[in-house]
Design a protein around this motif. Sequence first.
Motif, PDB file in Angstrom:
ATOM      1  N   ARG A 195      -5.492 -60.278   3.933  1.00  0.00           N
ATOM      2  CA  ARG A 195      -6.406 -60.655   2.370  1.00  0.00           C
ATOM      3  C   ARG A 195      -6.590 -59.146   1.891  1.00  0.00           C
ATOM      4  O   ARG A 195      -7.260 -59.199   0.497  1.00  0.00           O
ATOM      5  CB  ARG A 195      -8.604 -60.835   3.399  1.00  0.00           C
ATOM      6  N   PHE A 196      -6.872 -57.958   2.172  1.00  0.00           N
ATOM      7  CA  PHE A 196      -6.414 -56.882   1.276  1.00  0.00           C
ATOM      8  C   PHE A 196      -5.500 -55.920   1.119  1.00  0.00           C
ATOM      9  O   PHE A 196      -4.561 -56.081   2.211  1.00  0.00           O
ATOM     10  CB  PHE A 196      -7.396 -55.850   1.768  1.00  0.00           C
ATOM     11  N   LYS A 197      -4.924 -55.341   0.358  1.00  0.00           N
ATOM     12  CA  LYS A 197      -3.958 -54.839  -0.064  1.00  0.00           C
ATOM     13  C   LYS A 197      -3.815 -53.455  -0.806  1.00  0.00           C
ATOM     14  O   LYS A 197      -4.850 -53.328  -1.892  1.00  0.00           O
ATOM     15  CB  LYS A 197      -3.013 -55.351  -0.824  1.00  0.00           C
ATOM     16  N   VAL A 198      -3.782 -52.038  -0.213  1.00  0.00           N
ATOM     17  CA  VAL A 198      -4.343 -51.292  -1.073  1.00  0.00           C
ATOM     18  C   VAL A 198      -2.932 -49.921  -1.171  1.00  0.00           C
ATOM     19  O   VAL A 198      -1.745 -50.027  -0.467  1.00  0.00           O
ATOM     20  CB  VAL A 198      -5.169 -50.345   0.011  1.00  0.00           C
ATOM     21  N   PHE A 199      -2.451 -49.768  -2.362  1.00  0.00           N
ATOM     22  CA  PHE A 199      -1.916 -48.936  -2.952  1.00  0.00           C
ATOM     23  C   PHE A 199      -2.051 -47.199  -3.611  1.00  0.00           C
ATOM     24  O   PHE A 199      -3.099 -47.758  -4.181  1.00  0.00           O
ATOM     25  CB  PHE A 199      -0.872 -49.291  -3.426  1.00  0.00           C
ATOM     26  N   GLY A 200      -1.235 -46.227  -2.842  1.00  0.00           N
ATOM     27  CA  GLY A 200      -1.792 -44.734  -3.794  1.00  0.00           C
ATOM     28  C   GLY A 200      -2.837 -44.318  -2.987  1.00  0.00           C
ATOM     29  O   GLY A 200      -3.020 -43.738  -3.297  1.00  0.00           O
TER      30      GLY A 200
END
Length: 201
Positions: A195-200
């Motif tokens: 459900r989630f994608k987190v970058f940086g």
Amino acid sequence: MSKTFYELQQQRRSIYAIGKNVTLDKSVITDVIQKAVREAPSSFNSQSSRAVILFGDAHHKVWDMALDALRPIVPAEAFAVTEKKINGSFKTGFGTVLFFEDQDVVKGLQEKFPLYADNFPIWSEQASGIAQYAVWLALTEQGIGATLQHYNPLIDSDIIKEWGIPATWKLRAQMPFGSIEAVAAEKAYMNDADRFKVFGV
């Protein structure tokens, strides 16, 4: 001790077993609903959301309208189930909130900002959803259960006629609410990785 926003989110559920055992005064409930809608954000601060709050006979009437509208289109052998759902999960409540979006506001913004004309109906729907969620959380905070229903457009004309609603107000949802007579079942959650994608980070 007041609940955190996250705790309210967890507590907010679709409560189908609602009753009339609400201790809050109708004026207090009305104020809670009005404040929630008033503070709900909208694109360009359009404030396009409208709400009609029904108590007593008016609350019962809207669900009678739904049954009358469904009777000709629901197969006779299945109507008893429909009738049981409406009479047993919605009409049993203390009141109903009708959520509308004012199409005059939407059209006015389309004329004023033609570059975004195609987006304003979409943003209006988003504003309505935010207002609905805000009211749902506000009722949850008061210990009042609710569900969100969509019998529009079947009942639109009856509602407009019965309560003198402006024809430019487009009905988007109905929220029956009342005392919580039975808790909701456990809620299942999908995997966060899907459900989630987190970058940086």
